[in-house]
Write a protein that holds these residues in place. Structure first.
Motif, PDB file in Angstrom:
ATOM      1  N   ASN A  94       0.800  -1.229   0.000  1.00  0.00           N
ATOM      2  CA  ASN A  94       0.000   0.000   0.000  1.00  0.00           C
ATOM      3  C   ASN A  94       0.830   1.275   0.000  1.00  0.00           C
ATOM      4  O   ASN A  94       0.403   2.281  -0.557  1.00  0.00           O
ATOM      5  N   SER A 106      -1.939  -1.614   8.878  1.00  0.00           N
ATOM      6  CA  SER A 106      -2.303  -2.809   8.113  1.00  0.00           C
ATOM      7  C   SER A 106      -2.770  -3.933   9.030  1.00  0.00           C
ATOM      8  O   SER A 106      -3.725  -4.645   8.707  1.00  0.00           O
ATOM      9  N   ARG A 109      -6.261  -3.082  10.099  1.00  0.00           N
ATOM     10  CA  ARG A 109      -7.173  -3.230   8.963  1.00  0.00           C
ATOM     11  C   ARG A 109      -7.462  -4.707   8.680  1.00  0.00           C
ATOM     12  O   ARG A 109      -8.607  -5.092   8.412  1.00  0.00           O
ATOM     13  N   LEU A 110      -6.425  -5.556   8.749  1.00  0.00           N
ATOM     14  CA  LEU A 110      -6.610  -6.989   8.515  1.00  0.00           C
ATOM     15  C   LEU A 110      -7.423  -7.646   9.631  1.00  0.00           C
ATOM     16  O   LEU A 110      -8.250  -8.528   9.375  1.00  0.00           O
ATOM     17  N   ALA A 113     -10.965  -6.717   8.983  1.00  0.00           N
ATOM     18  CA  ALA A 113     -11.460  -7.482   7.832  1.00  0.00           C
ATOM     19  C   ALA A 113     -11.762  -8.926   8.238  1.00  0.00           C
ATOM     20  O   ALA A 113     -12.774  -9.499   7.801  1.00  0.00           O
ATOM     21  N   TRP A 119     -11.765 -10.872   4.914  1.00  0.00           N
ATOM     22  CA  TRP A 119     -10.304 -10.941   4.874  1.00  0.00           C
ATOM     23  C   TRP A 119      -9.802 -11.282   3.474  1.00  0.00           C
ATOM     24  O   TRP A 119      -8.849 -10.683   2.989  1.00  0.00           O
ATOM     25  N   GLN A 121     -11.179 -10.651   0.591  1.00  0.00           N
ATOM     26  CA  GLN A 121     -11.318  -9.472  -0.265  1.00  0.00           C
ATOM     27  C   GLN A 121     -10.201  -8.469   0.007  1.00  0.00           C
ATOM     28  O   GLN A 121      -9.685  -7.844  -0.919  1.00  0.00           O
ATOM     29  N   GLU A 122      -9.837  -8.309   1.254  1.00  0.00           N
ATOM     30  CA  GLU A 122      -8.791  -7.363   1.641  1.00  0.00           C
ATOM     31  C   GLU A 122      -7.420  -7.796   1.100  1.00  0.00           C
ATOM     32  O   GLU A 122      -6.619  -6.973   0.698  1.00  0.00           O
TER      33      GLU A 122
END
Length: 165
Positions: A94, A106, A109-110, A113, A119, A121-122
């Protein structure tokens, strides 16, 4: 007559600001024969397999990588011989460089997700780039292997024979 373009791969500015070297070397002991090294030329986006014969450098192989591919390859090379966690790959993908702050973002965010059930899709964009990168690293005898619910690790491609000098 056709024009030949020697364009440079655009490298993430944040990575270049963090690293003053244009070419990084990786010996990857256990993956490459003794005396061999990989040289990653960041501005050109090339990975070269180098060795010495009779005190002269030899380039045995070279592959071109896109900026996105370099962003996932770098943390894998840096982490070797250990695995590279998902959050480090996502941060590098990213932002071009996996700073502590980017890794923490990250990771959060994970986790979110995972809790939301999205997860896969992420991770899909990172996995797509890893898939292309994997095809290129195989020519060096290096496999990018997934470690379930952990990350990725570099391993030797089964039955690969490194070029003889």
């Amino acid at each position: 007559m056709q024009k030949v373009s020697l364009r440079k791969v655009k490298t993430p500015v944040s990575y270049l600001q963090e690293n003053s070297e244009d070419v990084l070397h990786f010996s990857l002991q256990g993956l490459l024969p003794s005396g061999h090294t990989l040289a990653l030329n960041i501005p050109l986006g090339t990975l070269s397999h180098l060795a010495c014969k009779d005190d002269r450098p030899l380039m045995l192989m070279e592959q071109q990588f896109t900026t996105s591919e370099i962003c996932v390859l770098m943390p894998l090379l840096d982490a070797y011989p250990y695995y590279c966690p998902y959050e480090v790959l996502v941060a590098s993908f990213n932002s071009g460089h996996a700073s502590e702050a980017a890794i923490a973002r990250s990771r959060k965010r994970l986790q979110e997700a995972q809790e939301a059930g999205i997860w896969d899709q992420e991770m899909r964009p990172v996995r797509n780039v890893l898939s292309r990168t994997r095809l290129k690293t195989r020519s060096f005898g290096i496999e990018i292997s997934s470690i379930l619910e952990t990350g990725y690790i570099l391993m030797q491609t089964p039955r690969y024979k490194h070029p003889e000098l």
